[in-house]
Design an enzyme around this catalytic site. Structure first.
Site, short mmCIF file in Angstrom:
data_model
loop_
_atom_site.label_atom_id
_atom_site.label_comp_id
_atom_site.label_asym_id
_atom_site.label_seq_id
_atom_site.Cartn_x
_atom_site.Cartn_y
_atom_site.Cartn_z
N LYS A 180 0.85 -1.20 0.00
CA LYS A 180 0.00 0.00 0.00
C LYS A 180 0.88 1.24 0.00
O LYS A 180 1.89 1.29 0.73
CB LYS A 180 -0.90 -0.04 1.24
N SER B 18 -9.68 1.58 3.01
CA SER B 18 -8.82 2.35 2.13
C SER B 18 -7.77 1.53 1.40
O SER B 18 -7.19 1.99 0.44
CB SER B 18 -8.13 3.46 2.92
N SER C 128 -9.71 -0.71 7.25
CA SER C 128 -9.13 -0.59 5.91
C SER C 128 -8.41 -1.81 5.36
O SER C 128 -8.07 -1.83 4.18
CB SER C 128 -8.19 0.60 5.86
#
Ligand code: GLN
Length: 486
Positions: free
Chosen positions: A79, A154, A178
């Site tokens: 990420k 997210s 997330s």
């Protein structure tokens, strides 16, 4: 089965057996990225050269007879809020668009040591604020099961990459859901470890008392293997726990008898889509038939989780994000400015997207004189009550079970203009971060062709027990073997 459909441990077995090299696996993964990225858009940067070099090194070491970790040669996605030395780390925000960290996050370093080639950095909601990955300043990621839908967020890029076969494992971060919510919406496994179990050194902070890094994987075994790589004390992170790390694969026994599970009524009631409730109910029945004792439990303070989170998280974010001022790095306005304050204001107005600006304002408001006691302090007190509900439940139960997300993946754009609807996506996941406990999501069925996730929660530092229950369920079902067609 095709190479890209293998789980990480299946691929690793083939690499160990010499049936495929790390370089071949990485090459296949990079080809897949090229083929499906136009539809999925999971990555904000693809690091092909680095991945191929790391794969070649893994192959060389193996050829030289060096002992390598159990996932050596398995392609990894990261990420884009974990620092990667010499490579852009943007948080998918314009304010960090040109930020190139001088160091690696500890988790990135650990994965390098474990010889996992990094194929790229994944898309996310700006500064991890969101539940759909639509808040990225750069692009919208599409759900591999239905490209008209969001992948969740997210960590939506990481989840979509794993689900689409563009990586075998990925790293995500979870402040209010997330990792787990996108894992659920993309039909994969995701774990938020106990607060402090995994180092956050080099993770760009959103809300420091809630943030935690964890893995997104194709099955429970991969999750256990990744946790064994990631977990452990780090002198660079004062909040990381100095508690020994077990070999998590030892928890994968397949048995659950003797364990007790609570099912919080508060997480199965209002707001949960009936089809999701049915899938989760069937999963609980299945676990019961495997010998897990399940019963309903009341946790009344959970109902306050959302308002508590939306005071504490923005308060911490407003402080963490105060450092982006355009002076030393990141975006700086090119407009004429009158003085340094004007420079800060103009830079921040240009650099942060609307959701981030909203959270900063909320946080500053909750922390300002006169409102601190009424909002922030009150929220901290209610957080303690929520934690108390969990302590009480875990005095009786080994694990708790609930849906991960109240709905399946929703169409892109559907909730973008309805901030409350978007925030309700996290009603089942947020209480866990407030309590600091571990939780994971595993696939437990489909509704309207889209995956549903079962959330398993546990006592602090009992990730092994979550994996035990998850693995037993996985052995008895085949949801984790389904792959989307792109
Ligand atoms: N969706 C939640 C938020 O917007 C949680 C995000 C996260 O876990 N990073 O804050």
């Amino acid at each position: 089965m095709k190479l890209l459909e293998l789980t990480a441990h299946e691929l690793a077995d083939k690499i160990t057996a010499g049936e495929v090299s790390a370089a071949e696996a990485t090459g296949a993964c990079l080809d897949r990225i090229e083929a499906v990225e136009p539809q999925v858009a999971a990555y904000v940067s693809v690091t092909a050269d680095i991945a191929l070099q790391q794969a070649a090194e893994a192959d060389e070491k193996r050829a030289a007879g060096e002992e390598l970790g159990p996932l050596a040669g398995v392609p990894l996605a990261v990420k884009d809020l974990m620092c990667t030395r010499g490579l852009a780390t943007t948080c998918c925000s314009k304010i960090l668009e040109n930020f190139i960290p001088p160091y690696d996050a500890t988790v990135v370093e650990r994965c390098r040591q474990a010889a996992l080639p990094m194929v790229g950095k994944t898309n996310m909601d700006e500064f991890a604020m969101g539940s759909s990955t639509e808040n990225s300043a750069f692009q919208i990621t599409h759900n591999p099961w239905n490209t008209d839908c969001v992948p969740g967020g997210s960590s939506g890029g990481s989840a979509a990459a794993v689900a689409a076969g563009e990586a075998f494992v990925a790293l995500g971060s979870d402040t209010g859901g997330s990792i787990r919510q996108p894992a659920a919406l993309c039909g994969i496994v995701g774990m938020k470890p106990t607060y402090g179990r995994v180092s956050r050194y080099g993770l760009i902070a959103y809300a420091s008392s809630l943030d935690q890094i964890g893995p997104l994987t194709k099955d429970v075994t991969d999750c256990a293997l990744m946790m064994t790589i990631l977990a452990g004390h780090d002198p660079h992170d004062a909040t990381s726990a100095d508690i020994p790390v077990p070999d998590y694969t030892e928890s994968l026994t397949g048995a659950v008898d003797g364990l007790k599970a609570g099912v919080p009524s508060q997480l199965l009631g209002e707001g949960i889509d009936p089809q999701v409730r049915d899938c989760v109910g069937a999963a609980i029945d299945e676990l019961q038939s495997l010998g897990l004792e399940c019963e309903e439990v009341q946790m009344p303070h959970i109902d306050y989780s959302l308002p508590v989170y939306y005071i504490i998280a923005p308060a911490e974010a407003s402080s963490n994000l105060a450092r982006y001022d355009g002076v030393r790095y990141g975006h700086r306005t090119t407009q004429p400015t009158e003085d340094i304050y004007d420079l800060f204001a103009q830079t921040r107005a240009e650099g942060f997207g609307p959701e981030v600006q909203l959270r900063i304002m909320l946080g500053i408001y909750a922390l300002s004189a006169g409102y601190y006691d009424a909002y922030y302090l009150k929220a901290l007190k209610v957080r303690t009550l929520i934690k108390g509900d969990f302590d009480q439940a875990f005095a009786e139960y080994d694990v708790l079970l609930s849906p991960t997300s109240p709905t399946v993946a929703f169409p892109i754009g559907e909730k973008a203009d309805d901030p409350l609807a978007m925030k309700l996506a996290d009603i089942c996941t947020i209480p866990i971060n407030l309590a600091g406990i571990p939780a994971m999501s595993i696939p437990c069925g489909f509704a309207d062709g889209l995956p549903v996730g079962l959330q398993i929660m546990g006592r602090p530092f009992e990730e092994g027990k979550l994996l035990q229950v998850a693995y037993a369920y996985e052995q008895a079902t085949n949801w984790h073997q389904q792959r989307p067609v792109l």
